[in-house]
Design a protein around this motif. Structure first.
Motif, mmCIF file in Angstrom:
data_model
loop_
_atom_site.group_PDB
_atom_site.id
_atom_site.type_symbol
_atom_site.label_atom_id
_atom_site.label_comp_id
_atom_site.label_asym_id
_atom_site.label_seq_id
_atom_site.Cartn_x
_atom_site.Cartn_y
_atom_site.Cartn_z
ATOM 1 N N SER A 542 0.825 -1.211 0.000
ATOM 2 C CA SER A 542 0.000 0.000 0.000
ATOM 3 C C SER A 542 0.856 1.257 0.000
ATOM 4 C CB SER A 542 -0.961 -0.004 1.187
ATOM 5 O OG SER A 542 -0.269 0.054 2.420
ATOM 6 N N LEU A 543 2.006 1.235 0.694
ATOM 7 C CA LEU A 543 2.888 2.407 0.675
ATOM 8 C C LEU A 543 3.565 2.577 -0.683
ATOM 9 C CD1 LEU A 543 4.706 2.670 4.135
ATOM 10 C CD2 LEU A 543 2.886 4.098 3.197
ATOM 11 N N ALA A 544 3.919 1.442 -1.327
ATOM 12 C CA ALA A 544 4.517 1.543 -2.662
ATOM 13 C C ALA A 544 3.512 2.131 -3.656
ATOM 14 C CB ALA A 544 4.984 0.165 -3.127
ATOM 15 N N VAL A 545 2.247 1.774 -3.512
ATOM 16 C CA VAL A 545 1.202 2.344 -4.368
ATOM 17 C C VAL A 545 1.108 3.854 -4.145
ATOM 18 C CG1 VAL A 545 -1.300 2.416 -4.775
ATOM 19 C CG2 VAL A 545 -0.129 0.212 -4.531
ATOM 20 N N ALA A 546 1.185 4.290 -2.876
ATOM 21 C CA ALA A 546 1.088 5.716 -2.555
ATOM 22 C C ALA A 546 2.246 6.501 -3.152
ATOM 23 C CB ALA A 546 1.038 5.898 -1.038
ATOM 24 N N VAL A 547 3.451 5.954 -3.048
ATOM 25 C CA VAL A 547 4.624 6.654 -3.580
ATOM 26 C C VAL A 547 4.551 6.709 -5.106
ATOM 27 C CG1 VAL A 547 7.132 6.615 -3.770
ATOM 28 C CG2 VAL A 547 6.044 6.070 -1.593
ATOM 29 N N ALA A 548 4.078 5.637 -5.730
ATOM 30 C CA ALA A 548 3.922 5.648 -7.188
ATOM 31 C C ALA A 548 2.916 6.724 -7.612
ATOM 32 C CB ALA A 548 3.463 4.276 -7.673
ATOM 33 N N THR A 549 1.889 6.938 -6.795
ATOM 34 C CA THR A 549 0.910 7.986 -7.089
ATOM 35 C C THR A 549 1.559 9.363 -7.055
ATOM 36 O OG1 THR A 549 -0.891 6.651 -6.174
ATOM 37 C CG2 THR A 549 -1.276 9.016 -6.358
ATOM 38 N N VAL A 550 2.411 9.597 -6.046
ATOM 39 C CA VAL A 550 3.127 10.873 -5.948
ATOM 40 C C VAL A 550 4.033 11.064 -7.162
ATOM 41 C CG1 VAL A 550 4.823 12.192 -4.628
ATOM 42 C CG2 VAL A 550 3.028 10.905 -3.431
ATOM 43 N N ALA A 551 4.777 9.996 -7.521
ATOM 44 C CA ALA A 551 5.707 10.101 -8.647
ATOM 45 C C ALA A 551 4.967 10.345 -9.959
ATOM 46 C CB ALA A 551 6.531 8.820 -8.740
ATOM 47 N N ARG A 552 3.805 9.740 -10.123
ATOM 48 C CA ARG A 552 3.026 9.833 -11.355
ATOM 49 C C ARG A 552 2.241 11.133 -11.435
ATOM 50 N NH1 ARG A 552 -0.218 6.115 -10.097
ATOM 51 N NH2 ARG A 552 1.218 4.418 -10.562
ATOM 52 N N GLY A 553 1.769 11.588 -10.263
ATOM 53 C CA GLY A 553 0.940 12.779 -10.217
ATOM 54 C C GLY A 553 -0.535 12.479 -10.298
ATOM 55 N N SER A 554 -0.895 11.187 -10.215
ATOM 56 C CA SER A 554 -2.304 10.784 -10.213
ATOM 57 C C SER A 554 -2.378 9.340 -9.741
ATOM 58 C CB SER A 554 -2.929 10.911 -11.607
ATOM 59 O OG SER A 554 -2.263 10.055 -12.523
ATOM 60 N N TYR A 555 -3.568 8.965 -9.269
ATOM 61 C CA TYR A 555 -3.747 7.606 -8.747
ATOM 62 C C TYR A 555 -4.104 6.624 -9.857
ATOM 63 C CZ TYR A 555 -6.181 3.643 -6.639
ATOM 64 O OH TYR A 555 -6.599 2.376 -6.316
ATOM 65 N N LEU A 556 -3.452 5.460 -9.833
ATOM 66 C CA LEU A 556 -3.802 4.334 -10.686
ATOM 67 C C LEU A 556 -3.912 3.104 -9.792
ATOM 68 C CD1 LEU A 556 -1.614 4.339 -13.950
ATOM 69 C CD2 LEU A 556 -4.096 4.433 -13.788
#
Length: 672
Positions: A542-556
């Motif tokens: 779940s934390l890796a998903v959150a960081v990927a969202t920050v890096a991407r600039g949107s949630y996937l």
């Protein structure tokens, strides 16, 4: 005297003539009837049925149903048979016929009985037979049974062909399984993760050693890394027949090469070189992928007939979760094995054949290069559980799910539920930024803060004078976040967490903990939640998903098992789609996370190969007492790879988790 004849009646002479004629006809009919009765054959009971007795006797339906029920119960003791055949004989013949069929159950359903043509004392019925065979296979066909009416009772005509029409006296039925080909698990590029790889089966043959104690001791020493018990091995060798292979351990060829010399010097050792379906390395995503092996008694008992002793199945991980898909459906053949006659045995007659259906591959998003790097990074953490999850930023695909060697087989990477500590400050900062916080605004960082009588402190009681919030974030100042917590009350923190993917509704085709952030009920709850303590729980995934969202600039929503079964979380509180955040929030978060690497608690990552790293450390306290235990976290991203590193009972994120992240990036991007 003369009589005139009346026109309405015959004369006296005519009346006498008619009476004689009628009498002759009646006598003739009586003679014919007696002759017909004398000609009718006798019944098998010795009684001569009449039209009246035939029409009044009962139907054989009840007796047919009783026989079908007895067969379904494998118990023929309550049935009566023609010619006095004892029920015990029928039972013995039935048991011999069906012993090698290995059926777990049979259901026999009869049709209504019908008269048998040409035999007025017999009726017959079609029987619909349905066997459940090993592997939960179903064999269905029609048979027939005939009954004779004898002395007021319907008796069954027993013959082996009642059980199966092809059976003759002395024949038996035999079941043979046709195994399906097991499919493999594929990576994101469609390459097989599980493939036949060379292994060495190490064992001992008792007849080849004269000193069992010495053999067991030396072999245990040669394989000390694998914890072989010399006393237990010695006992097994002594109990085995002289020429039996006593298995000790199976090693991959590269692992065996490291101990080959020492093992080869032990008397009595026998080596078998084999191929087994294995993952690329011993540690490769082992908790996720799982293992395949012979079924245990517990698996057989719980399989509802799918497995029997000697079968191979998935024992853990995805191999177990998707066993029916990967393992396919076995086929079978049922043969009539004929009795020997004239000194020869005829070939069996196949009466039922079902071809196996091979398994279907399971497709994942794993990247072998990234997974190998994650496994290598954690290989040195041998004294406590650890995990690393990596997500491809551009797609949301989970490309690595790694667990350290001391995880005990538990998939902490996906399933751990632990407080995130300061790694959660990314979420709190996102909520603060949406509320208008300027990161250059000074925010005090005292050593301790007291909220409604509850004292909070910084890691190792650190303090900063009155730095800008940017520095508070880089240095991970707990008290600064507590001082700002009143600005993110209510549902602000749970909402921000879901916007990043923590606690959101996502499913990856295998169980995973999405994270949970409760709405703080008190000022103390709010203070603790603001820096990842209290009731807040996350998993590395779940934390890796959150960081990927920050890096991407949107949630996937993340992806892992492409063609798997997915949870339906629409009824849960996390079902609402995460609210999007302004791009400016993500821009600022990325800048703050870069400060953590250049001037904060994760400077060990400053020189990582492969480009700039953005990160956040976390040290999460748990348990009671003045000196509670801690978990260590490091979350971050580099280029298109976001990751979360977790070490259970690690001292701190900066000193324990960050160096593991560095190792991961070093293996992922080796020096040119």
């Amino acid at each position: 005297m003369s009589y005139r004849q009346s026109p309405l009646s015959p004369s006296g002479r005519s009346r006498r003539r008619a009476s004689v004629t009628v009498l002759v006809v009646v006598v003739a009919l009586a003679v014919v009837a007696v002759g017909l009765l004398a000609w009718q054959p006798w019944s098998t009971s010795g009684k001569q049925p009449t039209a009246a007795t035939t029409s009044s006797r009962p139907s054989s339906d009840a007796s047919v149903r009783a026989f079908a029920s007895a067969w379904s119960k494998h118990d023929f003791s309550g049935i009566s048979y023609v010619a006095g055949v004892p029920a015990s004989q029928v039972q013995a013949e039935y048991d011999a016929i069906t012993k090698s069929l290995e059926a777990t159950s049979v259901t026999v359903t009869p049709d209504r009985a019908q008269p048998v043509a040409g035999n007025g004392d017999a009726e017959g019925a079609t029987l619909h037979v349905r066997w459940t065979l090993p592997g939960a296979a179903i064999w269905a066909y029609d048979s027939a049974v005939e009954l004779d009416y004898v002395d007021g009772e319907w008796l069954v005509k027993w013959a082996p062909s009642v059980i199966e029409p092809h059976l003759q006296q002395g024949d038996t039925l035999r079941f043979s399984s046709k195994p399906a080909k097991r499919a493999t698990i594929l990576d994101g590029a469609g390459q097989a993760l599980i493939a036949d790889r060379p292994v060495v089966d190490i064992g001992v043959e008792p007849s080849k050693t004269t000193d069992v104690t010495a053999t067991a001791t030396q072999l245990s020493a040669a394989l000390s890394k694998y914890g072989i018990d010399p006393a237990g091995l010695q006992k097994r060798i002594k109990a085995a027949p002289p020429d039996q292979f006593v298995e000790v351990i199976t090693l991959r060829q590269p692992d065996f090469a490291l101990v080959a010399t020492a093992v080869g010097a032990v008397p009595g050792v026998v080596l078998r070189h084999l191929d087994q379906p294995l993952s690329p390395s011993h540690d490769f995503a082992r908790s996720l992928l799982g293992t395949v092996g012979p079924v245990t008694k517990e698996i057989v008992d719980a399989s509802k007939g799918r497995y029997r002793a000697g079968d191979v199945a998935g024992l853990s991980g995805l191999e177990k979760e998707y066993d029916s898909m990967l393992g396919g459906t076995p086929g079978y053949e049922v043969d009539v094995v004929h009795a020997s006659a004239g000194g020869s045995t005829p070939l069996p007659t196949a009466v039922a054949v079902k071809q196996p259906v091979d398994g279907q591959p399971l497709r994942t998003t794993l990247d072998q290069r990234v997974q190998n790097a994650a496994d290598i990074a954690l290989s040195s953490v041998t004294d406590q559980p650890s995990a690393l999850v990596a997500v491809r930023v551009s797609t949301g695909e989970i490309v690595a799910v790694a667990n350290g060697p001391n995880g005990g087989g538990y998939d902490n990477a996906l399933l751990a539920q632990a407080p995130p500590g300061s790694a959660f400050k990314i979420v709190t900062t996102a909520a603060l930024l949406q509320g208008g916080l300027d990161v250059n605004t000074p925010v005090p960082c005292p050593q301790t803060v007291t909220v409604e009588g509850k004292q909070f402190h910084n890691y190792e009681n650190e303090t900063l004078d009155n730095p800008p919030f940017r520095t508070d974030f880089a240095q991970s100042c707990n008290t600064a976040f507590i001082g700002l917590s009143s600005r993110v009350g209510g549902s602000a923190l749970p909402d921000a967490a879901r916007s990043l993917g923590i606690g959101a509704c996502w499913s990856i085709g295998t169980p995973a903990y999405r994270g949970g952030v409760q709405v703080p009920k008190t000022a103390v709850d709010l203070a603790a939640t603001s820096f990842g303590q209290g009731s807040t729980l996350v998993s590395p995934a779940s934390l890796a998903v959150a960081v990927a969202t920050v890096a991407r600039g949107s949630y996937l929503p993340p992806k892992l098992v492409v063609n798997g079964r997915f949870d339906d979380c629409k009824s849960s509180t996390s079902s609402a789609s995460p609210a999007p955040m302004p791009s400016s929030v993500f821009d600022t978060l990325r800048s703050l996370m870069r400060d953590v690497v250049t001037a904060g608690t994760a400077t060990v990552l400053a020189d990582a190969p492969g480009g700039p790293v953005m990160a956040k450390t976390g040290t999460a306290e748990y348990g009671d007492g003045a000196n509670p235990k801690t978990h260590a976290w490091l979350v971050g991203y580099q280029g298109d790879i976001a990751f979360a590193v977790y070490v259970q009972d690690g001292k701190s994120g900066g000193t324990v988790a960050a160096p593991l992240a560095l190792k991961f990036l070093q293996v992922l991007t080796p020096p040119s």
